[in-house]
Every structure is written in structure tokens, then in C-alpha cells.
Design a protein around this motif. Sequence first.
Motif, PDB file in Angstrom:
ATOM      1  N   LEU A  10       0.865  -1.317   0.063  1.00 15.25           N
ATOM      2  CA  LEU A  10      -0.013   0.111  -0.032  1.00 15.25           C
ATOM      3  C   LEU A  10       0.945   1.327   0.034  1.00 15.25           C
ATOM      4  N   VAL A  11       0.420   2.183  -0.885  1.00 10.77           N
ATOM      5  CA  VAL A  11       1.402   3.311  -1.069  1.00 10.77           C
ATOM      6  C   VAL A  11       0.548   4.555  -1.170  1.00 10.77           C
ATOM      7  N   ARG A  12       1.073   5.712  -1.026  1.00  8.21           N
ATOM      8  CA  ARG A  12       0.503   7.009  -1.118  1.00  8.21           C
ATOM      9  C   ARG A  12       1.040   7.878  -2.149  1.00  8.21           C
ATOM     10  N   VAL A  13       0.649   8.723  -3.021  1.00  7.97           N
ATOM     11  CA  VAL A  13       1.140   9.419  -4.084  1.00  7.97           C
ATOM     12  C   VAL A  13       1.593  10.614  -3.358  1.00  7.97           C
ATOM     13  N   THR A  14       2.928  10.902  -3.682  1.00  6.54           N
ATOM     14  CA  THR A  14       3.690  12.242  -2.940  1.00  6.54           C
ATOM     15  C   THR A  14       3.805  13.268  -3.996  1.00  6.54           C
ATOM     16  N   ARG A  23      -4.091  12.052  -1.499  1.00  9.83           N
ATOM     17  CA  ARG A  23      -3.675  11.163  -0.387  1.00  9.83           C
ATOM     18  C   ARG A  23      -4.074   9.986  -0.444  1.00  9.83           C
ATOM     19  N   ARG A  24      -5.142   9.584  -1.318  1.00 10.26           N
ATOM     20  CA  ARG A  24      -5.735   8.223  -1.196  1.00 10.26           C
ATOM     21  C   ARG A  24      -4.731   7.244  -1.124  1.00 10.26           C
ATOM     22  N   ILE A  25      -5.029   6.044  -0.440  1.00  6.40           N
ATOM     23  CA  ILE A  25      -4.137   4.864  -0.524  1.00  6.40           C
ATOM     24  C   ILE A  25      -4.415   4.316  -1.913  1.00  6.40           C
ATOM     25  N   TYR A  26      -3.261   3.714  -2.481  1.00  8.30           N
ATOM     26  CA  TYR A  26      -3.157   3.002  -3.633  1.00  8.30           C
ATOM     27  C   TYR A  26      -2.423   1.679  -3.337  1.00  8.30           C
ATOM     28  N   ARG A  42       2.508   0.174 -11.410  1.00  5.53           N
ATOM     29  CA  ARG A  42       0.884   0.365 -11.836  1.00  5.53           C
ATOM     30  C   ARG A  42       0.280   0.314 -10.587  1.00  5.53           C
ATOM     31  N   ILE A  43      -0.440   1.084 -10.096  1.00  2.00           N
ATOM     32  CA  ILE A  43      -1.202   1.109  -8.826  1.00  2.00           C
ATOM     33  C   ILE A  43      -2.608   1.535  -9.129  1.00  2.00           C
ATOM     34  N   LYS A  44      -3.362   1.042  -7.959  1.00  2.00           N
ATOM     35  CA  LYS A  44      -4.705   1.155  -8.418  1.00  2.00           C
ATOM     36  C   LYS A  44      -5.375   1.708  -7.011  1.00  2.00           C
ATOM     37  N   ASN A  45      -6.525   2.229  -7.106  1.00  2.00           N
ATOM     38  CA  ASN A  45      -6.988   2.704  -5.510  1.00  2.00           C
ATOM     39  C   ASN A  45      -8.473   1.934  -5.389  1.00  2.00           C
ATOM     40  N   THR A  46      -8.958   2.182  -4.505  1.00  2.00           N
ATOM     41  CA  THR A  46     -10.150   1.470  -4.249  1.00  2.00           C
ATOM     42  C   THR A  46     -11.497   1.648  -5.295  1.00  2.00           C
ATOM     43  N   VAL A  47     -11.608   2.798  -5.667  1.00  2.00           N
ATOM     44  CA  VAL A  47     -12.524   3.080  -6.587  1.00  2.00           C
ATOM     45  C   VAL A  47     -12.191   2.493  -8.185  1.00  2.00           C
ATOM     46  N   SER A  54       6.204   6.383 -11.119  1.00  2.00           N
ATOM     47  CA  SER A  54       7.802   6.220 -10.881  1.00  2.00           C
ATOM     48  C   SER A  54       8.007   6.037  -9.113  1.00  2.00           C
ATOM     49  N   ALA A  55       9.064   5.235  -8.589  1.00  2.00           N
ATOM     50  CA  ALA A  55       9.154   5.077  -7.217  1.00  2.00           C
ATOM     51  C   ALA A  55       9.357   6.769  -6.720  1.00  2.00           C
ATOM     52  N   GLU A  56       9.879   7.572  -7.203  1.00  2.00           N
ATOM     53  CA  GLU A  56      10.053   9.114  -6.741  1.00  2.00           C
ATOM     54  C   GLU A  56       8.719   9.741  -6.568  1.00  2.00           C
ATOM     55  N   GLU A  57       7.325   9.206  -7.153  1.00  2.00           N
ATOM     56  CA  GLU A  57       6.182   9.843  -6.868  1.00  2.00           C
ATOM     57  C   GLU A  57       5.515   9.073  -5.945  1.00  2.00           C
ATOM     58  N   ILE A  58       5.797   8.031  -5.147  1.00  2.00           N
ATOM     59  CA  ILE A  58       5.112   7.231  -4.273  1.00  2.00           C
ATOM     60  C   ILE A  58       6.017   7.105  -2.998  1.00  2.00           C
ATOM     61  N   GLU A  59       5.232   6.965  -1.854  1.00  2.00           N
ATOM     62  CA  GLU A  59       5.848   6.454  -0.548  1.00  2.00           C
ATOM     63  C   GLU A  59       5.135   5.459   0.054  1.00  2.00           C
ATOM     64  N   PRO A  60       5.600   4.463   0.912  1.00  2.00           N
ATOM     65  CA  PRO A  60       4.986   3.536   1.586  1.00  2.00           C
ATOM     66  C   PRO A  60       3.760   4.434   2.472  1.00  2.00           C
TER      67      PRO A  60
END
Length: 67
Positions: A10-14, A23-26, A42-47, A54-60
Motif C-alpha cells: 500500500l502506497v500514497r502518491v507524494t 492522499r488516497r491509498i493505492y 501500476r497502482i490502483k485505488n479502491t475506486v 515512478s518510485a519517486e512519486e510514491i511513498e509507503p
Amino acid sequence: MTNAFHVGQLVRVTRPSSGYADRRIYCILCMVAEERGIPLYRIKNTVGAERLVSAEEIEPAALTALP
């Protein structure tokens, strides 16, 4: 290819491309081929919205986060 994240994490977009903090969870679905040496996820949210980041755009996400 070194993975900073793993499938199912699970990650967040920074640093969103749209300019405001999302600030949604993906959840990371899979790792896509590298583009110019940068691994993409490739990330997906609950919707159901999917996106490539890229790895620089997300955080745990926090350990207590729920998808």
C-alpha cells in the motif's frame, strides 16, 4: 532492476502529475518495464482508478492504512 516497492504494498502518491496532493491509498498491482532507466509501477485505488508512477512519486503508506 532494483525494486523499491513490492506487489501488494500500500502506497500514497507524494508528487502527483496533476499538481495537487492525492492522499488516497493505492495498491501496487505490478511493475512495468523501465522507461529511460526508471522503473514504473501500476497502482490502483479502491475506486478502480489505475495509473503508472515512478518510485519517486510514491511513498509507503502507514502500517495502519487500509485499502
